[in-house]
Write a protein that holds these residues in place. Structure first.
Motif, PDB file in Angstrom:
ATOM      1  N   ALA A  33     -11.386  66.193  24.411  1.00 19.01           N
ATOM      2  CA  ALA A  33     -10.093  66.967  24.450  1.00 19.01           C
ATOM      3  C   ALA A  33      -9.421  66.525  23.106  1.00 19.01           C
ATOM      4  O   ALA A  33      -8.837  67.667  22.589  1.00 19.01           O
ATOM      5  CB  ALA A  33      -9.374  66.460  25.702  1.00 19.01           C
ATOM      6  N   ALA A  34      -9.401  65.371  22.700  1.00 25.12           N
ATOM      7  CA  ALA A  34      -8.614  65.063  21.516  1.00 25.12           C
ATOM      8  C   ALA A  34      -9.639  65.125  19.977  1.00 25.12           C
ATOM      9  O   ALA A  34      -9.103  65.317  19.026  1.00 25.12           O
ATOM     10  CB  ALA A  34      -8.532  63.768  21.447  1.00 25.12           C
ATOM     11  N   MET A  35     -10.686  65.562  20.163  1.00 27.10           N
ATOM     12  CA  MET A  35     -11.721  65.953  19.212  1.00 27.10           C
ATOM     13  C   MET A  35     -11.195  67.027  18.141  1.00 27.10           C
ATOM     14  O   MET A  35     -10.829  68.063  18.699  1.00 27.10           O
ATOM     15  CB  MET A  35     -13.339  66.416  19.686  1.00 27.10           C
ATOM     16  N   GLN A  36     -11.193  66.876  16.932  1.00 24.66           N
ATOM     17  CA  GLN A  36     -10.916  67.767  15.796  1.00 24.66           C
ATOM     18  C   GLN A  36     -12.090  68.936  15.660  1.00 24.66           C
ATOM     19  O   GLN A  36     -13.161  68.701  15.635  1.00 24.66           O
ATOM     20  CB  GLN A  36     -10.761  67.027  14.620  1.00 24.66           C
ATOM     21  N   VAL A  37     -11.576  70.007  16.098  1.00 25.54           N
ATOM     22  CA  VAL A  37     -12.275  71.273  15.924  1.00 25.54           C
ATOM     23  C   VAL A  37     -11.450  72.096  14.660  1.00 25.54           C
ATOM     24  O   VAL A  37     -10.572  72.971  14.832  1.00 25.54           O
ATOM     25  CB  VAL A  37     -12.220  72.048  17.186  1.00 25.54           C
ATOM     26  N   GLY A  38     -11.739  71.849  13.530  1.00 26.72           N
ATOM     27  CA  GLY A  38     -10.999  72.354  12.271  1.00 26.72           C
ATOM     28  C   GLY A  38      -9.944  71.579  12.162  1.00 26.72           C
ATOM     29  O   GLY A  38      -9.911  70.352  12.161  1.00 26.72           O
ATOM     30  N   ALA A  39      -8.803  72.092  11.910  1.00 29.18           N
ATOM     31  CA  ALA A  39      -7.517  71.393  11.699  1.00 29.18           C
ATOM     32  C   ALA A  39      -6.658  70.804  12.989  1.00 29.18           C
ATOM     33  O   ALA A  39      -5.571  70.022  13.020  1.00 29.18           O
ATOM     34  CB  ALA A  39      -6.616  72.084  11.037  1.00 29.18           C
ATOM     35  N   VAL A  40      -6.977  71.321  14.134  1.00 23.65           N
ATOM     36  CA  VAL A  40      -6.576  71.036  15.449  1.00 23.65           C
ATOM     37  C   VAL A  40      -7.566  70.424  16.584  1.00 23.65           C
ATOM     38  O   VAL A  40      -8.785  70.460  16.216  1.00 23.65           O
ATOM     39  CB  VAL A  40      -5.997  72.115  16.087  1.00 23.65           C
ATOM     40  N   SER A  41      -6.797  69.896  17.450  1.00 23.92           N
ATOM     41  CA  SER A  41      -7.840  69.351  18.621  1.00 23.92           C
ATOM     42  C   SER A  41      -8.529  70.450  19.406  1.00 23.92           C
ATOM     43  O   SER A  41      -7.970  71.513  19.258  1.00 23.92           O
ATOM     44  CB  SER A  41      -6.897  68.396  19.648  1.00 23.92           C
ATOM     45  N   LEU A  42      -9.570  70.062  20.147  1.00 21.94           N
ATOM     46  CA  LEU A  42     -10.376  70.968  20.993  1.00 21.94           C
ATOM     47  C   LEU A  42      -9.066  71.420  22.221  1.00 21.94           C
ATOM     48  O   LEU A  42      -9.100  72.734  22.396  1.00 21.94           O
ATOM     49  CB  LEU A  42     -11.307  70.362  21.741  1.00 21.94           C
ATOM     50  N   SER A  43      -8.250  70.635  22.629  1.00 25.81           N
ATOM     51  CA  SER A  43      -7.052  71.289  23.665  1.00 25.81           C
ATOM     52  C   SER A  43      -6.413  72.204  23.137  1.00 25.81           C
ATOM     53  O   SER A  43      -6.358  73.378  23.769  1.00 25.81           O
ATOM     54  CB  SER A  43      -6.635  69.936  24.201  1.00 25.81           C
ATOM     55  N   ALA A  44      -5.956  71.915  21.673  1.00 26.73           N
ATOM     56  CA  ALA A  44      -5.045  72.870  21.095  1.00 26.73           C
ATOM     57  C   ALA A  44      -5.911  74.297  20.739  1.00 26.73           C
ATOM     58  O   ALA A  44      -5.472  75.556  20.890  1.00 26.73           O
ATOM     59  CB  ALA A  44      -4.542  72.331  19.608  1.00 26.73           C
ATOM     60  N   ARG A  45      -6.937  74.158  20.154  1.00 28.31           N
ATOM     61  CA  ARG A  45      -7.888  75.472  20.258  1.00 28.31           C
ATOM     62  C   ARG A  45      -7.856  76.053  21.577  1.00 28.31           C
ATOM     63  O   ARG A  45      -7.841  77.447  21.392  1.00 28.31           O
ATOM     64  CB  ARG A  45      -9.307  75.085  19.850  1.00 28.31           C
ATOM     65  N   LEU A  46      -8.364  75.497  22.493  1.00 26.05           N
ATOM     66  CA  LEU A  46      -8.347  76.093  23.926  1.00 26.05           C
ATOM     67  C   LEU A  46      -7.353  76.691  24.239  1.00 26.05           C
ATOM     68  O   LEU A  46      -7.112  77.788  24.884  1.00 26.05           O
ATOM     69  CB  LEU A  46      -8.861  75.283  24.781  1.00 26.05           C
ATOM     70  N   PHE A  47      -5.915  75.995  23.933  1.00 29.90           N
ATOM     71  CA  PHE A  47      -4.692  76.683  24.508  1.00 29.90           C
ATOM     72  C   PHE A  47      -4.443  77.939  23.839  1.00 29.90           C
ATOM     73  O   PHE A  47      -4.038  79.043  24.131  1.00 29.90           O
ATOM     74  CB  PHE A  47      -3.786  75.452  24.217  1.00 29.90           C
ATOM     75  N   ALA A  48      -4.554  77.665  22.249  1.00 29.65           N
ATOM     76  CA  ALA A  48      -4.258  78.828  21.373  1.00 29.65           C
ATOM     77  C   ALA A  48      -5.279  80.305  21.841  1.00 29.65           C
ATOM     78  O   ALA A  48      -4.857  81.327  22.038  1.00 29.65           O
ATOM     79  CB  ALA A  48      -4.806  78.655  20.093  1.00 29.65           C
ATOM     80  N   GLU A  49      -6.376  79.890  22.194  1.00 31.17           N
ATOM     81  CA  GLU A  49      -7.448  80.934  22.563  1.00 31.17           C
ATOM     82  C   GLU A  49      -6.942  81.643  24.055  1.00 31.17           C
ATOM     83  O   GLU A  49      -6.874  82.863  24.175  1.00 31.17           O
ATOM     84  CB  GLU A  49      -8.960  80.517  22.521  1.00 31.17           C
ATOM     85  N   ALA A  50      -6.569  80.719  24.873  1.00 31.71           N
ATOM     86  CA  ALA A  50      -6.085  80.848  26.118  1.00 31.71           C
ATOM     87  C   ALA A  50      -4.839  82.021  26.042  1.00 31.71           C
ATOM     88  O   ALA A  50      -4.648  83.028  26.658  1.00 31.71           O
ATOM     89  CB  ALA A  50      -5.761  79.858  26.974  1.00 31.71           C
ATOM     90  N   SER A  51      -3.842  81.603  25.255  1.00 26.12           N
ATOM     91  CA  SER A  51      -2.794  82.591  24.915  1.00 26.12           C
ATOM     92  C   SER A  51      -3.192  83.992  24.320  1.00 26.12           C
ATOM     93  O   SER A  51      -2.527  84.820  25.012  1.00 26.12           O
ATOM     94  CB  SER A  51      -1.890  81.728  23.971  1.00 26.12           C
TER      95      SER A  51
END
Length: 375
Positions: free
Chosen positions: A75-93
Motif C-alpha cells: 500500500a505504501a509502495m511508490q508508484v511514480g511520485a505517490v504511493s499505491l494507496s494514493a494512486r488508487l484513491f485518485a483513480e477512484a475519485s
C-alpha cells in the motif's frame, strides 16, 4: 524464478484482481439500485478492493523477491511520485465522478421521457390537430436523447412505446380514454426503466467502472511485479561470474513498436541484435505492461565484442518512418536521434525518474520499490 514461472505468477495475480473487480462491480450496481449516490458507491466498493489488491500483490512480491512482503508495504509502495494507496484513491475519485455523471444523465433522460408523455397528454405543442403522430424512432431528435438511445437498442420496446404514445395522439379522445392512454405510456416507460434502460445503464457503468479499473489495476500489477522480477534478475546476473553477455528478448505479445524494439535490434557490440555486456544492458520494464527479459548468453562467454559506430542509427534507418517514430517515441524524438542523441537518453528525458530505463549495474544494488515503500 524463471520468466515462465513469473508469467504464470502474474497471470494468477491479475486473474485474482479481475475477479475482485467483477465482485466490486456487482456490489456497485446493487448499491446504486438501492439508492446510494453513485459517487459514494464507487468510493465504498473501491475501498474494499484496495485491500484485496494489496494482499494479492504482496503474495506475488513475496514469491518474486524470495522474502516476505506485507500488505502495508504494498500500500505504501511508490508508484511514480505517490504511493499505491494514493494512486488508487485518485483513480477512484475520477471513476466515481464519471459514474455519477452517467447515472445523472440516465435519470435525467427518464425524466425527459415522462415529461414528453405529460406534454402529449396535456395537448402541448408536439403536433397540430390532424398532423402526423410523433415518430417514435432513434433518429427523431424531438425525442429525449435517452429515449432515442433505448429505442436504438431494443426494437420491441420501440414498438411498445410507439403504440402507447400514438394512442395519446389520436384526435377526439374522450377524457377517460385520454387518461387511459396516458397511463399506458407511463406503464410502457416504467417497463423501459426496469428493462432496457436499466440494462443500458449497467452496461455503461461496466465500461466506466469495471473496464477502466481493470486496465488500471492490471497496468500497475503487471508493470510493478515485472519490475521486481527484472531487478532481482539483474542482481543475479551481476553476481554470476559465468555470464558476461546478455540479450534483450521481447515479450512475444508485445502490442506495438516502442523502445523495446530498439533494445532487441541494436547490434552495438557486434555479437548480434540485442546483445549487451551484462553491466550495460538495459533492464525492463521500459514502459507500462512491458514484460521483456534479459537472457544470459553463456555461448558468448570469453568473446570480445567490438563497439559498432552508428549501430543506433542503423536500427531506425532499417524501419519505415512511422515505425521508427513509434520506436523513438515521437517524430521529434526521432529527429533528435538522427541528430546524434542517445536513444535511451531521449526515451528517459521526460519520464518520471522512478520509471527511467537503467542498466543492470545501476539497478542491481537498488532496493525494490515495494521494499522502499516499506522503509
Amino acid at each position: 524464478m524463471t520468466p515462465a514461472e513469473e508469467s504464470a505468477l502474474i497471470a494468477v495475480a491479475t486473474a485474482g484482481l479481475d475477479d475482485a473487480l467483477r465482485e466490486a462491480y456487482r456490489n456497485l450496481v446493487d448499491l446504486i439500485r438501492a439508492g446510494v449516490p453513485p459517487r459514494d458507491a464507487v468510493q465504498q466498493v473501491l475501498a474494499s478492493f484496495e485491500g484485496v489488491m494489496a494482499e494479492t500483490m504482496a503474495t506475488a512480491f513475496t514469491a518474486i523477491l524470495g522474502e516476505s512482503v506485507g500488505t502495508a508495504a504494498v500500500a505504501a509502495m511508490q508508484v511514480g511520485a505517490v504511493s499505491l494507496s494514493a494512486r488508487l484513491f485518485a483513480e477512484a475519485s475520477t471513476v466515481s465522478e464519471v459514474v455519477q455523471g452517467i447515472a445523472d444523465r440516465h435519470a435525467r433522460g427518464l425524466q425527459d421521457a415522462r415529461a414528453l408523455a405529460l406534454e402529449l397528454f396535456e395537448g402541448y405543442v408536439f403536433r397540430e390537430p390532424g398532423a402526423e403522430p410523433l415518430k417514435i424512432n432513434p433518429r427523431n431528435d424531438r425525442l429525449p436523447r435517452y429515449l432515442r438511445e433505448v429505442l436504438a437498442t431494443d426494437a420491441d420496446t420501440a414498438g411498445q412505446i410507439e403504440r402507447a404514445l400514438a394512442r395519446l395522439q389520436v384526435d377526439g379522445l374522450g377524457t377517460q380514454a385520454l387518461r387511459a392512454a396516458y397511463r399506458g405510456v407511463l406503464d410502457a416507460l416504467a417497463e423501459v426503466e426496469a428493462g432496457a434502460a436499466d440494462e443500458l445503464l449497467t452496461k455503461r457503468i461496466n465500461v466506466a467502472f469495471y473496464e477502466r479499473m481493470r486496465f488500471f489495476a492490471r497496468r500497475i500489477a503487471e508493470t510493478e511485479l515485472h519490475r521486481a522480477f527484472a531487478q532481482r534478475q539483474a542482481a543475479e546476473l551481476l553476481d554470476d561470474e559465468d555470464v558476461e553477455w546478455v540479450q534483450w528478448r521481447m515479450n512475444p505479445n508485445h502490442p506495438r513498436p516502442d523502445i523495446c524494439d530498439y533494445f532487441a535490434q541494436v547490434n552495438r557490440w557486434s555479437l548480434g541484435p540485442g546483445v549487451f555486456p551484462k553491466r550495460l544492458a538495459p533492464v525492463a520494464p521500459a514502459h507500462p505492461f512491458c514484460r521483456c527479459v534479459l537472457s544470459p548468453r553463456l555461448d558468448l562467454t570469453g568473446r570480445r565484442g567490438r563497439e559498432v559506430q552508428g549501430a543506433d542509427l542503423a536500427v531506425f534507418r532499417s524501419m519505415g518512418p512511422a515505425e521508427a517514430a513509434q520506436v523513438a517515441g515521437s517524430r521529434g524524438k526521432l529527429d533528435a536521434i538522427f541528430r546524434g542523441a542517445n536513444p535511451v537518453a531521449v526515451h528517459n528525458e521526460r519520464i518520471d525518474p522512478a520509471y527511467r530505463v537503467r542498466t543492470v549495474e545501476e539497478v542491481a544494488g537498488a532496493m525494490p520499490a515495494v521494499l522502499r515503500g516499506a522503509a
